[in-house]
Design a protein around this motif. Structure first.
Motif, PDB file in Angstrom:
ATOM      1  N   CYS A 248      -7.128   6.326   3.354  1.00 18.72           N
ATOM      2  CA  CYS A 248      -7.983   5.416   4.127  1.00 18.72           C
ATOM      3  C   CYS A 248      -8.169   5.920   5.547  1.00 18.72           C
ATOM      4  CB  CYS A 248      -7.369   4.022   4.205  1.00 18.72           C
ATOM      5  SG  CYS A 248      -7.441   3.136   2.659  1.00 18.72           S
TER       6      CYS A 248
ATOM      7  N   MET B 133       0.837  -1.200   0.000  1.00 23.07           N
ATOM      8  CA  MET B 133       0.000   0.000   0.000  1.00 23.07           C
ATOM      9  C   MET B 133       0.866   1.242   0.000  1.00 23.07           C
ATOM     10  SD  MET B 133      -2.894   1.105   2.755  1.00 23.07           S
ATOM     11  CE  MET B 133      -4.156  -0.058   2.385  1.00 23.07           C
TER      12      MET B 133
ATOM     13  N   GLU C 243      -2.254   6.213  -0.254  1.00 28.74           N
ATOM     14  CA  GLU C 243      -3.440   5.357  -0.108  1.00 28.74           C
ATOM     15  C   GLU C 243      -3.777   5.180   1.354  1.00 28.74           C
ATOM     16  OE1 GLU C 243      -1.917   2.122  -3.058  1.00 28.74           O
ATOM     17  OE2 GLU C 243      -3.824   1.410  -2.236  1.00 28.74           O
TER      18      GLU C 243
END
Lengths: 208, 116
Positions: A9, A1, A5
């Motif tokens: 999130c 990841m 990202e």
């Protein structure tokens, strides 16, 4: 990841609805949390598949990030009912199964309660201001008993020398990974400015 | 004051005490992680807890040798350690008998003022 990202999130993580001054409840921003976790994971490999503890987890942004980076299991500890309720909601929304929560008082955990049980401890402890003097060091001391590999923590830059000395006394290595600016928006009525920048060290502690 | 702690072998997932609501969920299996958890546990306490919750199934009562390479065994441990959760119940301190409630999966380990 990727870092972006992860940060993206973590922006979905709900935070304190009515923060309590006495507990110094401030959320860790998604940006800071993402940067911390990304470094802990990529530079030091202390998250994936590890048993991680998050002391003073609050609404769980650090734990959620750790869980998303595939921690074996992340256990969040906090004293506050409301924060834990929000944390619980967050884990359900993110559908994370590798998170556990425990309601407890870090400052009154006995020193061998979880001695050397965790691989890694990650935390953003209370800074120890106002009525909470010394709380940052209590958290740190406890964290160091719990972790076998490393403790990652945020502390005011102004306390760096003091912490360095304590670390030496305790026989642990202290490394300043980064100096951050922690933007605390006015969250309590007594705050006069709209927001204030505090210089904060991102520290890593490990055994010598 | 005796130490009322959550032994790592129980965490908040299973306990050697009464559970009124238990949930079993699917959690991704990580053999390395499970393997490294085992030395931190008190095996007999784990077995007792699993049994108390009615989820012992085929978990061996004695820790087997060379478990690191035994996937079958590690899966059994994984199930009990990570997939069985106590949602409502309580934990009991083996020394003092003090009970700590578990509500919606979260154990409350806070001591009352009289006890601290």
């Amino acid at each position: 990841m990727k870092l972006k990202e992860l940060e993206s999130c973590l922006q979905q993580v709900d935070t304190f609805e009515e923060p309590k001054i006495l507990l110094e409840q401030y959320p860790t921003s998604p940006h800071i949390a993402a940067c911390m976790l990304y470094t802990i994971h990529n530079t030091f490999d202390d998250v994936e598949g590890k048993l991680v503890a998050d002391l003073g987890c609050g609404c769980g942004v650090l734990s959620i990030g750790a869980a998303m980076l595939d921690a074996g299991l992340c256990v969040g500890f906090d004293i506050d009912d409301n924060a834990l309720e929000i944390f619980k909601r967050n884990t359900e929304e993110f559908e994370l199964t590798n998170i556990d929560l425990i309601q407890s008082d870090i400052s009154s955990l006995s020193s061998d309660a979880y001695a050397k049980k965790f691989d890694t401890v990650i935390m953003n402890p209370p800074f120890g201001t106002k009525h909470n003097q010394g709380m940052d060091m209590q958290f740190l001391k406890t964290a160091l008993t719990m972790a076998t590999t490393a403790v990652y923590s945020l502390h005011k830059t102004s306390t760096r020398d003091h912490i360095q000395k304590k670390a030496s006394d305790w026989g642990v290595n202290m490394k300043v990974i980064a100096e951050l600016r922690y933007d605390l928006p006015a969250s309590y009525k007594f705050h006069k400015k709209k927001s204030v920048d505090i210089k904060v060290d991102f520290l890593r502690f490990s055994r010598t | 004051m005796c130490i009322c702690i959550l032994y790592l072998n129980v965490l908040s997932r299973i306990s050697g005490s009464q559970a009124t609501e238990v949930k079993v969920s699917e959690v991704e299996f990580n053999p390395n992680f499970v393997s490294r958890m085992i030395p931190k546990l008190e095996w007999s306490a784990l077995v007792q807890a699993a049994d108390g919750l009615g989820h012992l199934q085929d978990l061996p009562t004695e820790l087997i040798a060379d478990y690191e390479a035994n996937e079958d065994f590690l899966r059994k441990v994984h199930r009990v350690l990570l997939e069985v959760e106590v949602l409502e119940g309580c934990l009991q301190c083996p020394e003092s008998g003090r009970e700590f409630p578990i509500t919606r999966g979260v154990p409350n380990m806070l001591l009352n003022e009289e006890e601290a």
